[in-house]
Design a protein around this motif. Structure first.
Motif, PDB file in Angstrom:
ATOM      1  N   LEU A  18       0.835  -1.198   0.000  1.00 20.02           N
ATOM      2  CA  LEU A  18       0.000   0.000   0.000  1.00 20.02           C
ATOM      3  C   LEU A  18       0.871   1.248   0.000  1.00 20.02           C
ATOM      4  O   LEU A  18       0.591   2.212  -0.723  1.00 20.02           O
ATOM      5  CB  LEU A  18      -0.909  -0.009   1.230  1.00 20.02           C
ATOM      6  CG  LEU A  18      -1.690   1.278   1.506  1.00 20.02           C
ATOM      7  CD1 LEU A  18      -2.612   1.625   0.353  1.00 20.02           C
ATOM      8  CD2 LEU A  18      -2.470   1.147   2.813  1.00 20.02           C
ATOM      9  N   GLU A  19       1.931   1.230   0.794  1.00 21.75           N
ATOM     10  CA  GLU A  19       2.812   2.393   0.876  1.00 21.75           C
ATOM     11  C   GLU A  19       3.444   2.696  -0.477  1.00 21.75           C
ATOM     12  O   GLU A  19       3.571   3.863  -0.866  1.00 21.75           O
ATOM     13  CB  GLU A  19       3.899   2.161   1.933  1.00 21.75           C
ATOM     14  CG  GLU A  19       3.394   2.145   3.361  1.00 21.75           C
ATOM     15  CD  GLU A  19       2.577   0.903   3.710  1.00 21.75           C
ATOM     16  OE1 GLU A  19       1.719   0.997   4.621  1.00 21.75           O
ATOM     17  OE2 GLU A  19       2.777  -0.158   3.067  1.00 21.75           O
ATOM     18  N   GLU A  24      -3.247 -11.237  -7.571  1.00 24.10           N
ATOM     19  CA  GLU A  24      -2.658 -12.481  -7.057  1.00 24.10           C
ATOM     20  C   GLU A  24      -2.815 -12.554  -5.546  1.00 24.10           C
ATOM     21  O   GLU A  24      -3.075 -13.622  -4.995  1.00 24.10           O
ATOM     22  CB  GLU A  24      -1.182 -12.582  -7.457  1.00 24.10           C
ATOM     23  CG  GLU A  24      -0.962 -12.845  -8.947  1.00 24.10           C
ATOM     24  CD  GLU A  24      -1.481 -14.202  -9.409  1.00 24.10           C
ATOM     25  OE1 GLU A  24      -1.830 -15.055  -8.561  1.00 24.10           O
ATOM     26  OE2 GLU A  24      -1.544 -14.421 -10.644  1.00 24.10           O
ATOM     27  N   GLY A  25      -2.669 -11.411  -4.880  1.00 21.31           N
ATOM     28  CA  GLY A  25      -2.911 -11.379  -3.442  1.00 21.31           C
ATOM     29  C   GLY A  25      -4.342 -11.775  -3.116  1.00 21.31           C
ATOM     30  O   GLY A  25      -4.601 -12.535  -2.177  1.00 21.31           O
ATOM     31  N   ILE A  74      -7.414 -10.923   1.212  1.00 22.93           N
ATOM     32  CA  ILE A  74      -8.524 -10.067   0.798  1.00 22.93           C
ATOM     33  C   ILE A  74      -8.582  -8.777   1.617  1.00 22.93           C
ATOM     34  O   ILE A  74      -8.868  -7.701   1.078  1.00 22.93           O
ATOM     35  CB  ILE A  74      -9.842 -10.854   0.879  1.00 22.93           C
ATOM     36  CG1 ILE A  74      -9.786 -12.033  -0.104  1.00 22.93           C
ATOM     37  CG2 ILE A  74     -11.036  -9.957   0.553  1.00 22.93           C
ATOM     38  CD1 ILE A  74     -10.932 -13.017   0.010  1.00 22.93           C
ATOM     39  N   ALA A  75      -8.291  -8.858   2.899  1.00 21.23           N
ATOM     40  CA  ALA A  75      -8.347  -7.659   3.743  1.00 21.23           C
ATOM     41  C   ALA A  75      -7.337  -6.622   3.266  1.00 21.23           C
ATOM     42  O   ALA A  75      -7.641  -5.417   3.225  1.00 21.23           O
ATOM     43  CB  ALA A  75      -8.088  -8.030   5.196  1.00 21.23           C
ATOM     44  N   GLU A  76      -6.135  -7.060   2.897  1.00 21.40           N
ATOM     45  CA  GLU A  76      -5.114  -6.124   2.422  1.00 21.40           C
ATOM     46  C   GLU A  76      -5.512  -5.523   1.076  1.00 21.40           C
ATOM     47  O   GLU A  76      -5.312  -4.324   0.841  1.00 21.40           O
ATOM     48  CB  GLU A  76      -3.763  -6.832   2.299  1.00 21.40           C
ATOM     49  CG  GLU A  76      -2.642  -5.965   1.742  1.00 21.40           C
ATOM     50  CD  GLU A  76      -2.318  -4.744   2.598  1.00 21.40           C
ATOM     51  OE1 GLU A  76      -1.760  -3.773   2.037  1.00 21.40           O
ATOM     52  OE2 GLU A  76      -2.620  -4.751   3.806  1.00 21.40           O
ATOM     53  N   VAL A  77      -6.081  -6.329   0.212  1.00 19.18           N
ATOM     54  CA  VAL A  77      -6.537  -5.823  -1.084  1.00 19.18           C
ATOM     55  C   VAL A  77      -7.616  -4.758  -0.870  1.00 19.18           C
ATOM     56  O   VAL A  77      -7.583  -3.682  -1.486  1.00 19.18           O
ATOM     57  CB  VAL A  77      -7.067  -6.962  -1.973  1.00 19.18           C
ATOM     58  CG1 VAL A  77      -7.751  -6.414  -3.217  1.00 19.18           C
ATOM     59  CG2 VAL A  77      -5.928  -7.901  -2.369  1.00 19.18           C
ATOM     60  N   VAL A  80      -7.483  -0.779  -1.987  1.00 19.13           N
ATOM     61  CA  VAL A  80      -8.507  -0.146  -2.829  1.00 19.13           C
ATOM     62  C   VAL A  80      -9.083   1.073  -2.130  1.00 19.13           C
ATOM     63  O   VAL A  80      -9.240   2.146  -2.734  1.00 19.13           O
ATOM     64  CB  VAL A  80      -9.611  -1.153  -3.199  1.00 19.13           C
ATOM     65  CG1 VAL A  80     -10.772  -0.453  -3.898  1.00 19.13           C
ATOM     66  CG2 VAL A  80      -9.046  -2.254  -4.103  1.00 19.13           C
ATOM     67  N   LEU A  81      -9.375   0.945  -0.842  1.00 17.86           N
ATOM     68  CA  LEU A  81      -9.956   2.060  -0.102  1.00 17.86           C
ATOM     69  C   LEU A  81      -9.002   3.247  -0.014  1.00 17.86           C
ATOM     70  O   LEU A  81      -9.369   4.383  -0.350  1.00 17.86           O
ATOM     71  CB  LEU A  81     -10.341   1.600   1.310  1.00 17.86           C
ATOM     72  CG  LEU A  81     -10.852   2.700   2.244  1.00 17.86           C
ATOM     73  CD1 LEU A  81     -12.104   3.365   1.689  1.00 17.86           C
ATOM     74  CD2 LEU A  81     -11.104   2.135   3.639  1.00 17.86           C
TER      75      LEU A  81
END
Length: 247
Positions: free
Chosen positions: A80-81, A105-106, A112-115, A119-120
């Protein structure tokens, strides 16, 4: 129908991928931006390191052509960074639109939480600066169920966290055009994939990218309901013809 206003004229090869020098590659980008200005396409899509030059050209021509760029391209698997930093620099350089590669791929591996967080937060950054944000889900890497899931994931995050007036500023986009496939399979937009995206991303708009190389193909996508088309064949499409290859 002014088809030119649907076209994001795209050139995303590095010098190494194009088999030319850095200077030659910059000249190719200049040519793409100049053509976008001359033809009055909606947008010129270039790599992040070309944004400042492209914006300077557009400003010098007093053109309304937008400049877009890709973030975390082409794999989307950085942090994300990283995404936020690259997007921040593109915004500073004047990019009008940010096409983020979603970590597909993640997602497939269960992160899913990181994806969702990516996105947010990336959407929030882009919208806070008045930019258009697009999420590339890479349909060639997904099965139909995954296309449905990722289209809905982006839609649900936007609908849950942003105002309705901003829905039309966040797109779900089909492809990078760089995903390696074999056996002559398409690595970009296909009609079946776009239909799934349209059904499951609504009310967000959809961008068909990769593999649209003729006026007829572009028209078919527009009639299905897409709002943008990413292509390296913009002039051929606008002229009513077809291009032999490319994105």
């Amino acid at each position: 129908m002014d088809i030119k206003q649907y076209l994001d004229s795209t050139y995303l090869k590095t010098a190494g991928q194009a088999g030319i020098t850095e200077v030659e590659n910059r000249d190719v980008v200049r040519g793409v931006v100049h053509e976008a200005i001359h033809e009055n396409f909606k947008l010129a899509m270039v790599r992040p390191d070309m944004v400042a030059m492209a914006k300077q050209m557009v400003a010098g021509a007093r053109s309304s052509v937008l400049v877009g760029t890709v973030i975390d391209f082409p794999l989307g698997n950085n942090s994300l960074e990283y995404k936020l930093a690259e997007a921040g620099q593109a915004i500073a350089d004047g990019a009008d639109e940010l096409d983020f590669v979603l970590d597909y791929e993640g997602f497939k591996n269960g992160n899913i939480a990181e994806v969702k967080k990516q996105v947010l937060e990336c959407t929030r950054l882009g919208l806070s600066y008045g930019k258009i944000v697009k999420w590339i889900i890479e349909v060639a890497a997904l099965n139909d169920h995954e296309i449905v899931q990722l289209s809905a994931l982006v839609k649900n995050i936007v609908v849950s966290n942003f105002e309705e007036t901003e829905y039309n500023r966040v797109f779900v986009k089909s492809s990078t055009g760089f995903y390696p496939v074999g056996d002559g399979k398409p690595n970009g937009a296909t009609v079946p994939a776009i239909k799934l995206m349209l059904e499951n991303a609504f009310p967000l708009p959809v961008k068909a990218a990769g593999g649209v190389r003729s006026f007829e193909e572009a028209q078919e996508m527009i009639l299905l309901g897409v709002k943008r088309i990413g292509t390296s064949s913009a002039k051929a499409i606008a002229d009513g013809g077809a291009a032999g290859g490319g994105y």
